[in-house]
Design a protein around this motif. Structure first.
Motif, mmCIF file in Angstrom:
data_model
loop_
_atom_site.group_PDB
_atom_site.id
_atom_site.type_symbol
_atom_site.label_atom_id
_atom_site.label_comp_id
_atom_site.label_asym_id
_atom_site.label_seq_id
_atom_site.Cartn_x
_atom_site.Cartn_y
_atom_site.Cartn_z
ATOM 1 N N PRO A 1 7.078 28.426 51.140
ATOM 2 C CA PRO A 1 6.139 28.916 52.152
ATOM 3 C C PRO A 1 4.923 29.555 51.484
ATOM 4 C CG PRO A 1 8.155 30.238 52.117
ATOM 5 C CD PRO A 1 8.343 29.134 51.138
ATOM 6 N N LEU A 2 3.753 29.238 51.992
ATOM 7 C CA LEU A 2 2.507 29.747 51.433
ATOM 8 C C LEU A 2 1.911 30.793 52.362
ATOM 9 C CD1 LEU A 2 0.918 26.320 50.404
ATOM 10 C CD2 LEU A 2 2.405 27.808 49.045
ATOM 11 N N ASP A 3 1.191 31.760 51.767
ATOM 12 C CA ASP A 3 0.505 32.780 52.558
ATOM 13 C C ASP A 3 -0.863 32.287 53.021
ATOM 14 O OD1 ASP A 3 2.666 34.463 52.027
ATOM 15 O OD2 ASP A 3 1.726 35.233 50.205
ATOM 16 N N GLY A 4 -1.524 31.485 52.206
ATOM 17 C CA GLY A 4 -2.843 30.967 52.549
ATOM 18 C C GLY A 4 -3.297 29.928 51.553
ATOM 19 N N VAL A 5 -4.205 29.059 52.009
ATOM 20 C CA VAL A 5 -4.741 27.989 51.155
ATOM 21 C C VAL A 5 -6.231 27.877 51.422
ATOM 22 C CG1 VAL A 5 -4.635 25.539 50.562
ATOM 23 C CG2 VAL A 5 -2.567 26.710 51.341
ATOM 24 N N LYS A 6 -7.029 27.857 50.357
ATOM 25 C CA LYS A 6 -8.466 27.620 50.454
ATOM 26 C C LYS A 6 -8.796 26.375 49.652
ATOM 27 C CE LYS A 6 -10.118 32.286 51.220
ATOM 28 N NZ LYS A 6 -10.900 32.182 52.414
ATOM 29 N N VAL A 7 -9.643 25.513 50.227
ATOM 30 C CA VAL A 7 -10.008 24.250 49.594
ATOM 31 C C VAL A 7 -11.521 24.112 49.631
ATOM 32 C CG1 VAL A 7 -9.814 21.739 49.778
ATOM 33 C CG2 VAL A 7 -7.848 23.163 50.290
ATOM 34 N N ALA A 8 -12.078 23.565 48.557
ATOM 35 C CA ALA A 8 -13.515 23.291 48.498
ATOM 36 C C ALA A 8 -13.720 21.907 47.913
ATOM 37 C CB ALA A 8 -14.234 24.334 47.651
ATOM 38 N N LEU A 9 -14.776 21.249 48.352
ATOM 39 C CA LEU A 9 -15.147 19.940 47.833
ATOM 40 C C LEU A 9 -16.480 20.095 47.122
ATOM 41 C CD1 LEU A 9 -14.028 17.069 47.899
ATOM 42 C CD2 LEU A 9 -15.448 16.642 49.891
ATOM 43 N N ALA A 10 -16.491 19.863 45.810
ATOM 44 C CA ALA A 10 -17.707 20.033 44.997
ATOM 45 C C ALA A 10 -18.200 18.675 44.531
ATOM 46 C CB ALA A 10 -17.415 20.924 43.803
ATOM 47 N N SER A 11 -19.520 18.519 44.476
ATOM 48 C CA SER A 11 -20.104 17.231 44.111
ATOM 49 C C SER A 11 -20.106 16.980 42.599
ATOM 50 C CB SER A 11 -21.525 17.122 44.659
ATOM 51 O OG SER A 11 -22.309 18.184 44.152
ATOM 52 N N SER A 12 -19.914 18.025 41.796
ATOM 53 C CA SER A 12 -19.834 17.870 40.345
ATOM 54 C C SER A 12 -19.084 19.067 39.769
ATOM 55 C CB SER A 12 -21.235 17.776 39.740
ATOM 56 O OG SER A 12 -21.886 19.019 39.825
ATOM 57 N N PRO A 13 -18.642 18.990 38.504
ATOM 58 C CA PRO A 13 -17.906 20.111 37.918
ATOM 59 C C PRO A 13 -18.713 21.404 37.870
ATOM 60 C CG PRO A 13 -17.598 18.154 36.601
ATOM 61 C CD PRO A 13 -18.632 17.815 37.634
ATOM 62 N N GLU A 14 -20.035 21.303 37.749
ATOM 63 C CA GLU A 14 -20.872 22.498 37.660
ATOM 64 C C GLU A 14 -21.284 23.033 39.035
ATOM 65 O OE1 GLU A 14 -22.042 19.478 36.237
ATOM 66 O OE2 GLU A 14 -20.874 19.860 34.448
ATOM 67 N N ALA A 15 -21.150 22.213 40.067
ATOM 68 C CA ALA A 15 -21.628 22.594 41.402
ATOM 69 C C ALA A 15 -20.771 23.689 42.013
ATOM 70 C CB ALA A 15 -21.639 21.377 42.312
ATOM 71 N N LYS A 16 -21.427 24.555 42.763
ATOM 72 C CA LYS A 16 -20.710 25.584 43.514
ATOM 73 C C LYS A 16 -20.375 25.011 44.881
ATOM 74 C CE LYS A 16 -22.750 29.370 41.115
ATOM 75 N NZ LYS A 16 -22.655 30.769 41.015
ATOM 76 N N ALA A 17 -19.230 25.380 45.396
ATOM 77 C CA ALA A 17 -18.786 24.889 46.696
ATOM 78 C C ALA A 17 -18.172 26.037 47.474
ATOM 79 C CB ALA A 17 -17.780 23.771 46.513
ATOM 80 N N THR A 18 -18.404 26.041 48.765
ATOM 81 C CA THR A 18 -17.864 27.085 49.620
ATOM 82 C C THR A 18 -16.440 26.717 50.041
ATOM 83 O OG1 THR A 18 -20.069 27.484 50.473
ATOM 84 C CG2 THR A 18 -18.243 28.395 51.735
ATOM 85 N N PRO A 19 -15.472 27.588 49.749
ATOM 86 C CA PRO A 19 -14.089 27.281 50.129
ATOM 87 C C PRO A 19 -13.877 27.420 51.637
ATOM 88 C CG PRO A 19 -14.194 29.358 48.946
ATOM 89 C CD PRO A 19 -15.577 28.805 48.976
ATOM 90 N N THR A 20 -12.973 26.586 52.144
ATOM 91 C CA THR A 20 -12.615 26.593 53.553
ATOM 92 C C THR A 20 -11.117 26.823 53.670
ATOM 93 O OG1 THR A 20 -14.341 24.947 53.946
ATOM 94 C CG2 THR A 20 -12.729 25.246 55.684
ATOM 95 N N ASP A 21 -10.710 27.649 54.626
ATOM 96 C CA ASP A 21 -9.286 27.913 54.837
ATOM 97 C C ASP A 21 -8.600 26.713 55.458
ATOM 98 O OD1 ASP A 21 -9.059 30.601 53.934
ATOM 99 O OD2 ASP A 21 -10.070 31.271 55.760
#
Length: 161
Positions: free
Chosen positions: A87-107
């Motif tokens: 069982p997990l308490d929470g999961v955040k996922v982000a999709l980034a366009s490149s390894p250096e790119a910053k991405a906003t995580p989504t729950d």
């Protein structure tokens, strides 16, 4: 040569000593597995199925294992589900366009009360170089990892244009 009893005994003993030395060295120098400590952070390793267009991507660290599944992909959206044995308490996922790119995580959202099944709809990846980044909280321990999005079925994405 085979009449010498010392030589024959050496031929019989040498393989046995080699096997004992192999396992003895492994026991002496291998890292001992340890349980995850509360409050610590651990990296998840992407398994080989993340490199192929299979719709599945597994990540793990010791006994802690998760599996992403691409439930659907259109030109605009990617439906992801996640399942795990713990069982997990929470999961955040982000999709980034490149390894250096910053991405906003989504729950990610729970799919059931057990906390073992989660789902999320993200914007569709723009290329095979896009990376999926994940941070998971379980028992006050953080797990993080990243993988390419090659496991997503790209044929539908690029043929619908």
């Amino acid at each position: 040569m085979f009449k010498n009893k010392h030589f024959i005994i050496a031929l019989l003993i040498a393989p046995i000593l080699a096997i004992i030395a192999y396992f003895g060295t492994d026991m002496a120098v291998s890292e001992k597995p340890q349980a995850a400590q509360e409050g610590e952070t651990y990296k998840l390793v992407s398994k080989s199925n993340c490199r192929y267009t299979s719709g599945l991507c597994s990540m793990e660290n010791g006994d802690f294992k998760i599996q992403f599944r691409s439930e659907g992909l259109t030109q605009h959206a990617l439906d992801l589900s996640l399942k795990t044995e713990f069982p997990l308490d929470g999961v955040k996922v982000a999709l980034a366009s490149s390894p250096e790119a910053k991405a906003t995580p989504t729950d990610m959202l729970r799919s059931d009360e057990s906390g073992q099944h989660w789902h999320l709809t993200l914007a569709a990846p723009s290329s095979e170089q896009d990376e999926l980044r994940v941070v998971i909280s379980a028992n006050n321990t953080l797990y993080y990892g990243e993988t390419s999005t090659e496991f997503v079925v790209y044929e539908t994405l690029f043929t619908e244009k």
